[in-house]
Scaffold this motif. Structure first.
Motif, PDB file in Angstrom:
ATOM      1  N   VAL A   1       0.835  -1.206   0.000  1.00 48.52           N
ATOM      2  CA  VAL A   1       0.000   0.000   0.000  1.00 48.52           C
ATOM      3  C   VAL A   1       0.868   1.255   0.000  1.00 48.52           C
ATOM      4  O   VAL A   1       0.632   2.194  -0.766  1.00 48.52           O
ATOM      5  CB  VAL A   1      -0.950  -0.005   1.217  1.00 48.52           C
TER       6      VAL A   1
ATOM      7  N   TYR B   1      -3.501  -3.516  -5.096  1.00 48.58           N
ATOM      8  CA  TYR B   1      -3.683  -2.436  -4.113  1.00 48.58           C
ATOM      9  C   TYR B   1      -4.993  -2.609  -3.350  1.00 48.58           C
ATOM     10  O   TYR B   1      -5.025  -2.527  -2.112  1.00 48.58           O
ATOM     11  CB  TYR B   1      -3.658  -1.100  -4.843  1.00 48.58           C
TER      12      TYR B   1
ATOM     13  N   ILE C   1      -5.410  -3.161   0.665  1.00 49.22           N
ATOM     14  CA  ILE C   1      -6.164  -2.183   1.462  1.00 49.22           C
ATOM     15  C   ILE C   1      -7.237  -2.896   2.283  1.00 49.22           C
ATOM     16  O   ILE C   1      -7.395  -2.662   3.486  1.00 49.22           O
ATOM     17  CB  ILE C   1      -6.811  -1.115   0.552  1.00 49.22           C
TER      18      ILE C   1
ATOM     19  N   GLU D   1      -7.260  -3.411   6.821  1.00 47.76           N
ATOM     20  CA  GLU D   1      -8.215  -2.540   7.500  1.00 47.76           C
ATOM     21  C   GLU D   1      -8.390  -2.890   8.976  1.00 47.76           C
ATOM     22  O   GLU D   1      -8.480  -2.012   9.838  1.00 47.76           O
ATOM     23  CB  GLU D   1      -9.578  -2.583   6.789  1.00 47.76           C
TER      24      GLU D   1
END
Length: 290
Positions: free
Chosen positions: A126, A145, A149, A153
């Protein structure tokens, strides 16, 4: 013969210089991917040694040779890899998008070579892409990506998320070492392969492009066999191309380590339309022998 023609000295030097930058950037990224978790993990040792042997044998990379020597005398440490990456970074043209991309692809290969993705490794992906947002425009990179992501989280990466990240990376650089046990220095990215139901009828009247390094040499032999069945061989991929046949190994002169402009173009077209279909060299050879 013009020196810019195939086999000319000038064109040969251009390719040699480009390959040197490409391999250097890629191996730098690979080492960075190995180090990204904060340690050389157990499952990364064998892939690291395999890759180093490949780069020593094919590219004569001095850092790869040093890593092999350190391992032999039990002195290989995570700090050594980090130091190599820091020094190699200074030799990479930060303004060159090709070098950035090849470094990123190497990073991804180092990251998934053990089939495991840690939170730190996903954060590394990231961070790299957010620092180089222009790479997100390249087909396949944005999916990597997005997967990373989503995975970071909650600060925990599940087996399903690991599989999603490995699959997204494999789309560009091929299966991880954990899946194949083989080096992918000159491998080809994964693709969804079309399966013939009625060969050779299905290729009659179609436009077919070949790319990569083929077991059948010279490649003209394979092209002639396919053309004899009613297909037209084309040199470039367009929206009218029906099939792209991919050789088992990457070409040394490809734009990226694991795919060339033809594969990238074909992937971009498939995002907009159903064609071209991807076919492996292996399936074509089996069909021709049947």
């Amino acid at each position: 013969m013009s020196e810019l023609e195939i086999g000319g000295r000038t064109l040969g030097k251009i390719h040699a210089d480009a390959n040197k930058r490409k391999f250097f950037s890629h191996f730098t990224g690979f080492l960075d991917g190995i180090a990204a978790s904060g340690a050389i993990e157990t499952g990364e040792v064998e892939p690291l040694l395999i890759e180093c042997r490949e780069f020593v044998r094919r590219i004569a990379d001095e850092d790869a040779f040093e890593i092999l020597e350190d391992f032999e005398v039990q002195l290989l440490e995570h700090e050594t890899i980090e130091m190599m990456v820091s020094m190699r970074e200074t030799e990479i043209d930060q303004a060159c998008n090709k070098s950035k991309l090849n470094r990123f692809l190497g990073f991804c290969r180092g990251l998934v070579c053990d089939g495991i993705v840690t939170v730190d490794e996903a954060h590394g992906v990231v961070s790299f892409l957010e620092s180089n947002p222009e790479l997100l425009e390249i087909v396949g990179v944005r999916q990597i990506y997005v997967c990373c992501i989503d995975a970071v989280e909650d600060g925990f990466i599940s087996p399903d998320e690991t599989r999603d990240i490995c699959d997204a990376i494999g789309y560009i650089v091929g299966d991880s070492y954990a899946d194949t046990g083989l080096s992918h220095v000159f491998g080809v990215g994964n693709f969804d392969e079309y399966r013939f139901n009625d060969f050779p009828t299905e290729i009659e009247g179609t436009l077919i492009c070949l790319t990569g390094t083929f077991r059948v040499s010279p490649r003209r032999i394979l092209e002639d066999e396919i053309a004899a069945l009613g297909a037209t061989i084309v040199k470039t991929v367009t929206r009218k191309t029906d099939f792209i046949i991919v050789g088992g190994e990457a070409s040394r002169d490809w734009l990226e380590m694991n795919r060339g402009t033809k594969i990238r173009k074909a992937q971009e077209l498939r995002m907009k339309q159903k064609l071209p279909n991807f076919i492996s060299e292996g399936q074509v050879l089996r069909c021709l022998k049947a």
